[in-house]
Scaffold this motif. Sequence first.
Motif, PDB file in Angstrom:
ATOM      1  N   TYR A   9       0.857  -1.189   0.000  1.00 61.70           N
ATOM      2  CA  TYR A   9       0.000   0.000   0.000  1.00 61.70           C
ATOM      3  C   TYR A   9       0.885   1.227   0.000  1.00 61.70           C
ATOM      4  O   TYR A   9       1.951   1.231   0.630  1.00 61.70           O
ATOM      5  N   ASP A  10       0.445   2.269  -0.686  1.00 57.76           N
ATOM      6  CA  ASP A  10       1.153   3.548  -0.592  1.00 57.76           C
ATOM      7  C   ASP A  10       0.193   4.693  -0.849  1.00 57.76           C
ATOM      8  O   ASP A  10      -0.858   4.509  -1.481  1.00 57.76           O
ATOM      9  N   LEU A  11       0.540   5.847  -0.312  1.00 63.40           N
ATOM     10  CA  LEU A  11      -0.251   7.074  -0.491  1.00 63.40           C
ATOM     11  C   LEU A  11       0.713   8.241  -0.556  1.00 63.40           C
ATOM     12  O   LEU A  11       1.704   8.279   0.195  1.00 63.40           O
ATOM     13  N   HIS A  12       0.465   9.147  -1.490  1.00 65.15           N
ATOM     14  CA  HIS A  12       1.229  10.404  -1.517  1.00 65.15           C
ATOM     15  C   HIS A  12       0.266  11.575  -1.654  1.00 65.15           C
ATOM     16  O   HIS A  12      -0.783  11.451  -2.282  1.00 65.15           O
ATOM     17  N   ARG A  13       0.664  12.707  -1.054  1.00 64.07           N
ATOM     18  CA  ARG A  13      -0.120  13.937  -1.172  1.00 64.07           C
ATOM     19  C   ARG A  13      -0.019  14.485  -2.582  1.00 64.07           C
ATOM     20  O   ARG A  13       1.036  14.391  -3.207  1.00 64.07           O
ATOM     21  N   LEU A  43       4.067   2.062  -8.309  1.00 62.24           N
ATOM     22  CA  LEU A  43       5.293   1.266  -8.240  1.00 62.24           C
ATOM     23  C   LEU A  43       5.754   1.079  -6.802  1.00 62.24           C
ATOM     24  O   LEU A  43       6.340   0.044  -6.462  1.00 62.24           O
ATOM     25  N   HIS A  44       5.471   2.047  -5.928  1.00 61.17           N
ATOM     26  CA  HIS A  44       5.853   1.888  -4.518  1.00 61.17           C
ATOM     27  C   HIS A  44       5.026   0.775  -3.867  1.00 61.17           C
ATOM     28  O   HIS A  44       5.565  -0.059  -3.124  1.00 61.17           O
ATOM     29  N   ALA A  45       3.719   0.754  -4.134  1.00 60.92           N
ATOM     30  CA  ALA A  45       2.875  -0.307  -3.569  1.00 60.92           C
ATOM     31  C   ALA A  45       3.317  -1.671  -4.102  1.00 60.92           C
ATOM     32  O   ALA A  45       3.363  -2.663  -3.361  1.00 60.92           O
TER      33      ALA A  45
HETATM   34 MG    MG Z   1       5.797   6.078  -1.592  1.00 59.69          MG
END
Ligand code: MG
Length: 159
Positions: A9-13, A43-45
């Motif tokens: 899982y990933d989240l960015h503002r 790609l981070h997730a």
């Molecule tokens: Mg990230």
Amino acid sequence: MGYRTGIGYDLHRTAPGRALILGGVRIEAPFGLLGHSDADVVLHALCDALLGAASLGDIGDLFPDTDPAFKDADSGKFVEEVLRRVRSAGFEVGNASIIIHAQAPRLGPHKKTIRDNVARVLGIEPNAIGLSATTNEGLDAIGRGEAIACWATVLLERR
Ligand code: MG
């Protein structure tokens, strides 16, 4: 013990003046994602799903956001390194399933391009990747357009 699954899982503002890059694809939008690297949530997730499945730590262990070497880094390079480690641990990627949460821009027209690029990055066939996109119905930070998030699962097969 032939198969291992992983979740990431990933989240960015969101932020004006940044590029919006999802799954290695530049998407036209009046904003991008804030992060130390190129902030590619997809790609981070995926990196975390791959690392999790192989029990190899997480993306923060490998590419700390305090390291100037990773400033504005192309996250495709993160996936390359993660795949190298996953393969040295004796695994190949079977398939991946990805859900992007974004209120805007509408990702429908970009889903196939993103899926095909993720397939290329992972070195698997596009039909081994499921990619869906959903809004958050105007609710919460994602729904207000303040962030974009992504979930990913992968299946690894032991060689
Ligand atoms: Mg990230």
